[in-house]
Every structure is written in C-alpha cells, then in structure tokens.
Scaffold this active site. Structure first.
Site, PDB file in Angstrom:
ATOM      1  N   LYS A  47      30.120  47.022  38.271  1.00 15.11           N
ATOM      2  CA  LYS A  47      28.959  47.019  37.683  1.00 15.11           C
ATOM      3  C   LYS A  47      27.710  47.271  38.450  1.00 15.11           C
ATOM      4  O   LYS A  47      26.624  47.758  37.850  1.00 15.11           O
ATOM      5  CB  LYS A  47      29.093  45.833  36.393  1.00 15.11           C
ATOM      6  CG  LYS A  47      30.131  46.324  35.432  1.00 15.11           C
ATOM      7  CD  LYS A  47      29.949  45.184  34.289  1.00 15.11           C
ATOM      8  CE  LYS A  47      31.358  45.010  33.174  1.00 15.11           C
ATOM      9  NZ  LYS A  47      31.127  44.083  32.257  1.00 15.11           N
ATOM     10  N   ASP A  83      26.659  46.057  27.221  1.00 17.02           N
ATOM     11  CA  ASP A  83      27.053  44.663  27.123  1.00 17.02           C
ATOM     12  C   ASP A  83      25.848  43.529  26.503  1.00 17.02           C
ATOM     13  O   ASP A  83      26.086  42.920  25.793  1.00 17.02           O
ATOM     14  CB  ASP A  83      27.377  43.879  28.444  1.00 17.02           C
ATOM     15  CG  ASP A  83      29.025  44.157  28.856  1.00 17.02           C
ATOM     16  OD1 ASP A  83      29.728  44.756  27.942  1.00 17.02           O
ATOM     17  OD2 ASP A  83      29.118  44.308  30.097  1.00 17.02           O
ATOM     18  N   GLY A 110      28.089  38.916  36.267  1.00 17.05           N
ATOM     19  CA  GLY A 110      27.672  40.035  35.446  1.00 17.05           C
ATOM     20  C   GLY A 110      27.500  40.123  34.102  1.00 17.05           C
ATOM     21  O   GLY A 110      26.262  40.258  33.408  1.00 17.05           O
ATOM     22  N   ARG A 131      28.843  26.924  39.375  1.00 10.59           N
ATOM     23  CA  ARG A 131      29.665  26.138  40.312  1.00 10.59           C
ATOM     24  C   ARG A 131      28.918  26.426  41.670  1.00 10.59           C
ATOM     25  O   ARG A 131      28.875  25.622  42.451  1.00 10.59           O
ATOM     26  CB  ARG A 131      31.344  26.370  40.275  1.00 10.59           C
ATOM     27  CG  ARG A 131      31.572  27.826  40.817  1.00 10.59           C
ATOM     28  CD  ARG A 131      33.092  27.974  40.894  1.00 10.59           C
ATOM     29  NE  ARG A 131      33.329  29.282  41.088  1.00 10.59           N
ATOM     30  CZ  ARG A 131      34.662  29.687  41.026  1.00 10.59           C
ATOM     31  NH1 ARG A 131      35.835  28.886  41.032  1.00 10.59           N
ATOM     32  NH2 ARG A 131      34.965  30.989  41.260  1.00 10.59           N
ATOM     33  N   TYR A 202      37.565  36.909  25.065  1.00  9.78           N
ATOM     34  CA  TYR A 202      38.458  37.612  24.000  1.00  9.78           C
ATOM     35  C   TYR A 202      39.976  37.308  24.100  1.00  9.78           C
ATOM     36  O   TYR A 202      40.605  37.874  23.103  1.00  9.78           O
ATOM     37  CB  TYR A 202      37.983  38.994  23.925  1.00  9.78           C
ATOM     38  CG  TYR A 202      37.905  39.960  24.866  1.00  9.78           C
ATOM     39  CD1 TYR A 202      39.153  40.488  25.389  1.00  9.78           C
ATOM     40  CD2 TYR A 202      36.767  40.037  25.595  1.00  9.78           C
ATOM     41  CE1 TYR A 202      39.079  41.306  26.618  1.00  9.78           C
ATOM     42  CE2 TYR A 202      36.740  41.043  26.736  1.00  9.78           C
ATOM     43  CZ  TYR A 202      37.965  41.626  27.276  1.00  9.78           C
ATOM     44  OH  TYR A 202      38.166  42.607  28.441  1.00  9.78           O
TER      45      TYR A 202
HETATM   46  P1  NAP Z   1      31.995  37.580  37.126  1.00 10.73           P
HETATM   47  O1  NAP Z   1      31.075  38.546  37.393  1.00 10.73           O
HETATM   48  O2  NAP Z   1      32.955  37.642  38.171  1.00 10.73           O
HETATM   49  O3  NAP Z   1      31.271  36.121  36.924  1.00 10.73           O
HETATM   50  C1  NAP Z   1      32.014  35.106  36.653  1.00 10.73           C
HETATM   51  C2  NAP Z   1      31.399  33.669  36.671  1.00 10.73           C
HETATM   52  O4  NAP Z   1      32.223  32.812  36.372  1.00 10.73           O
HETATM   53  C3  NAP Z   1      30.535  33.410  38.196  1.00 10.73           C
HETATM   54  O5  NAP Z   1      29.411  32.888  37.909  1.00 10.73           O
HETATM   55  C4  NAP Z   1      31.808  32.701  38.717  1.00 10.73           C
HETATM   56  O6  NAP Z   1      31.395  31.794  40.004  1.00 10.73           O
HETATM   57  C5  NAP Z   1      32.293  31.842  37.473  1.00 10.73           C
HETATM   58  N1  NAP Z   1      33.391  31.322  37.750  1.00 10.73           N
HETATM   59  C6  NAP Z   1      34.748  31.808  37.857  1.00 10.73           C
HETATM   60  N2  NAP Z   1      35.953  31.217  37.962  1.00 10.73           N
HETATM   61  C7  NAP Z   1      35.289  30.087  37.843  1.00 10.73           C
HETATM   62  C8  NAP Z   1      35.728  28.662  37.907  1.00 10.73           C
HETATM   63  N3  NAP Z   1      37.091  28.494  37.788  1.00 10.73           N
HETATM   64  N4  NAP Z   1      34.918  27.620  37.666  1.00 10.73           N
HETATM   65  C9  NAP Z   1      33.742  27.745  37.263  1.00 10.73           C
HETATM   66  N5  NAP Z   1      33.171  29.038  37.322  1.00 10.73           N
HETATM   67  C10 NAP Z   1      33.727  30.055  37.623  1.00 10.73           C
HETATM   68  O7  NAP Z   1      32.646  38.142  35.651  1.00 10.73           O
HETATM   69  P2  NAP Z   1      32.003  38.543  34.396  1.00 10.73           P
HETATM   70  O8  NAP Z   1      31.741  40.124  34.338  1.00 10.73           O
HETATM   71  O9  NAP Z   1      30.675  37.966  34.387  1.00 10.73           O
HETATM   72  O10 NAP Z   1      32.819  37.857  33.158  1.00 10.73           O
HETATM   73  C11 NAP Z   1      32.778  36.580  32.898  1.00 10.73           C
HETATM   74  C12 NAP Z   1      33.757  36.544  31.620  1.00 10.73           C
HETATM   75  O11 NAP Z   1      33.082  37.151  30.611  1.00 10.73           O
HETATM   76  C13 NAP Z   1      35.072  36.720  31.861  1.00 10.73           C
HETATM   77  O12 NAP Z   1      35.851  36.144  31.200  1.00 10.73           O
HETATM   78  C14 NAP Z   1      35.043  38.324  31.243  1.00 10.73           C
HETATM   79  O13 NAP Z   1      36.190  38.727  30.343  1.00 10.73           O
HETATM   80  C15 NAP Z   1      34.037  38.044  29.931  1.00 10.73           C
HETATM   81  N6  NAP Z   1      33.506  39.184  29.506  1.00 10.73           N
HETATM   82  C16 NAP Z   1      33.530  39.499  28.346  1.00 10.73           C
HETATM   83  C17 NAP Z   1      33.024  40.544  27.669  1.00 10.73           C
HETATM   84  C18 NAP Z   1      32.997  40.953  26.077  1.00 10.73           C
HETATM   85  O14 NAP Z   1      32.622  41.886  25.655  1.00 10.73           O
HETATM   86  N7  NAP Z   1      33.317  40.125  25.309  1.00 10.73           N
HETATM   87  C19 NAP Z   1      31.995  41.500  28.486  1.00 10.73           C
HETATM   88  C20 NAP Z   1      32.132  41.023  29.661  1.00 10.73           C
HETATM   89  C21 NAP Z   1      32.589  40.113  30.411  1.00 10.73           C
HETATM   90  P3  NAP Z   1      31.439  32.246  41.306  1.00 10.73           P
HETATM   91  O15 NAP Z   1      30.286  33.562  41.319  1.00 10.73           O
HETATM   92  O16 NAP Z   1      31.343  31.323  42.142  1.00 10.73           O
HETATM   93  O17 NAP Z   1      32.839  32.986  41.543  1.00 10.73           O
END
Ligand code: NAP
Length: 261
Positions: A47, A83, A110, A131, A202
């Site tokens: 992204k 988003d 993201g 974290r 979700y």
């Molecule tokens: P991302 O860019 O990989 O960011 C994930 C965040 O969570 C980072 O800050 C990461 O920390 C942290 N994290 C990962 N594993 C962790 C753990 N075990 N304990 C504590 N923190 C942790 O992912 P993203 O795109 O932001 O997505 C995040 C979530 O939102 C996902 O579950 C995704 O499915 C959901 N989402 C949903 C929608 C929707 O339409 N509903 C849209 C987008 C995303 P680090 O940087 O230290 O790894």
C-alpha cells in the site's frame, strides 16, 4: 464481494486476485496500465510501496501515505485510499457524531494510519499505542506535521490511562485474527462501558476483544462494515456505479463462513 456486486449490477467486468512478489511489483503495475483494466486494489505489503509507481495520488491517499485503490484511465493510473473514509463512515454510523471524540488506536501500520488521518478533522485527541513505540511516535508526528491536533504516539505500557479517558478504542493490529481467535491486543480489565470498541479485524466477526467489550457493556463494531464500505467506494471509482452494499455484505459474510445474517 466485488464479484457479487459486479454480477448484481450486470456489468461486464471481472475482479481477480493477482499474487505479486516484491521484485515483481513494478512489472505487475506496468501490466495493469493496459487500457482494458479499469483499476485494481492493492493490499499488504504494497500500500505504501506503490505510491512512486503511480501517475497521480489523490490528497487523502497522499496524506495517509497509503493507496489501496487504483483507477486506470486510458493507461494513466491514479491512487486513492478508500480505507480511511470507510473507517470514518462505519464508525460514524455506530457512534454518532464524532465531533470532539477521544480516540485510542492500537497499532501503527497502514490501517492505523488510515483511521487516524480520517479521524483527525473530528477528534479532540488521538493516542496511538504500538509495541514499537518509535512507529507510534512516527505516525503521530506525521499527523502533527499536517494538522494542528492533539496526537501522541507511545509504547503499549502507557495505554491504560488513555483508554480510561477515551470514547473510542480502535484495534488496528492483527491480534485476535483467525486462527488466533483467543488473543486480544487489550487487557480486558481496562475496558469500560462508555467506550465504543472498533476492531478492524473481520475474521472472526466477533473477536475476543469485541466479546470482552460487550461483557463490560461497551458498544462494539467489527471490521466487516469498513471492509464492505472501502470495496463499495472502490467499485464506484472504477465503474461510476453506486455499489450494492447489501449484496457485498452478504457475499463477504458467506466467503468468511458467517452465513447470510
Ligand atoms: P500492518 O501495516 O502490518 O500493521 C499492523 C500493526 O499491528 C503494526 O503496528 C504492528 O506492529 C502491529 N502488530 C502486529 N502484530 C502484533 C502483535 N502480535 N502484537 C502487537 N502489535 C502487533 O497491517 P494493517 O494493514 O495496518 O492491518 C492491521 C489490521 O487491520 C489487520 O488485522 C487487517 O486485517 C485489518 N484491516 C482491516 C480492514 C477493514 O476493511 N476492516 C482494512 C485494513 C486492515 P509492528 O510494526 O511492530 O509489526
């Protein structure tokens, strides 16, 4: 979800998944400039990486620093972030007037960026906990560079106090996602009944965090509504047609194994 919407609108489009390796991103995007392609979505981990490969990036996506939807107009490609408005729309429907809301966000990736930038114009304050404290601070300072708003980023240890004073708690980490459905990113003892808890996950639809929130009498919102809204806006950008959100919601639920509730 998109396939069901396309069928329901009787459009002559096809939506398909294309696996892309990091080395193959440039080549994949070049191929998607073909004028027969109306557009495409971009997901983790591209992204942010896609921005320099686009001809144009709209203001919201530029501010967030992430593109999830690309529109191809005769070979010229423009990036959007659907988003961010989808998260704010879903939250607004569940919470009511978001003006002056106090928001705690867990995660600094993201999705956290999309939610935080979307809420900035409305929120009284935003606290971001991750974290990796540096990533949370980095997101907060990116927001402060663009907006005059009370926003702070920190490591997870400082979260308890802010959650106590917050109106909205957002989980933007994957903690609690299938198959790790027993996990929650937030200690249940810091949740309270005045919160609206928004879990972006979700699958499952009712995460451990949302169950804990319900148990203390908090309002809850799962990630499916945002998922459908971001997809509906993408479909509108590609086709100019209003998306059948109920059809998309039903298809998404079926795909995730949740039936047609
Ligand atoms: P991302 O860019 O990989 O960011 C994930 C965040 O969570 C980072 O800050 C990461 O920390 C942290 N994290 C990962 N594993 C962790 C753990 N075990 N304990 C504590 N923190 C942790 O992912 P993203 O795109 O932001 O997505 C995040 C979530 O939102 C996902 O579950 C995704 O499915 C959901 N989402 C949903 C929608 C929707 O339409 N509903 C849209 C987008 C995303 P680090 O940087 O230290 O790894």
């Amino acid at each position: 979800m998109q396939g069901a919407a396309i069928e329901s609108l009787g459009l002559d489009y096809r939506y398909e998944a294309i696996p892309v390796t990091p080395e193959g991103l440039g080549r994949a995007v070049a191929g998607l400039r073909d004028p027969s392609v109306a557009g495409f979505n971009v997901t983790i981990p591209y992204k942010g990486a896609i921005l320099p490969l686009l001809d144009e990036v709209d203001a919201t996506a530029r501010a967030v620093g992430a593109v999830n939807t690309v529109v191809n107009e005769g070979g010229r490609i423009k990036g959007y972030n659907t988003d961010s408005p989808a998260a704010v729309r879903a939250l607004g429907e569940a919470y009511g007037d978001l003006g002056g809301c106090r928001v705690v966000i867990f995660g600094a990736g993201g999705a956290a960026r999309a939610v935080a930038f979307g809420l900035v114009p409305k929120a009284r304050w935003i606290r971001i906990f991750a974290r990796d404290a540096a990533k949370a601070e980095n997101l907060a300072s990116d927001i402060r560079r663009q907006h005059d708003v009370d926003v702070l980023g920190a490591g997870l240890v400082g979260a308890q106090c802010s959650v106590g004073a917050a109106d909205i708690l957002v989980n933007a980490t994957p903690v609690g996602m299938s198959p790790n459905v027993g996990n929650s990113p937030v200690d249940a003892c810091i949740l309270h009944s005045s919160l609206l808890v928004f879990d972006l996950i979700y699958s499952p639809e009712r995460t451990r965090l949302l169950q804990d929130a319900e148990a203390v009498g908090a309002k809850t919102l799962g990630g499916l509504t945002m998922l459908v809204y971001q997809g509906a806006e993408a479909l509108r950008l590609w086709t100019g047609r209003r998306a059948p959100e109920d059809v998309m919601m039903g298809a998404a639920r079926r795909a995730l194994g949740g039936g047609t509730r």
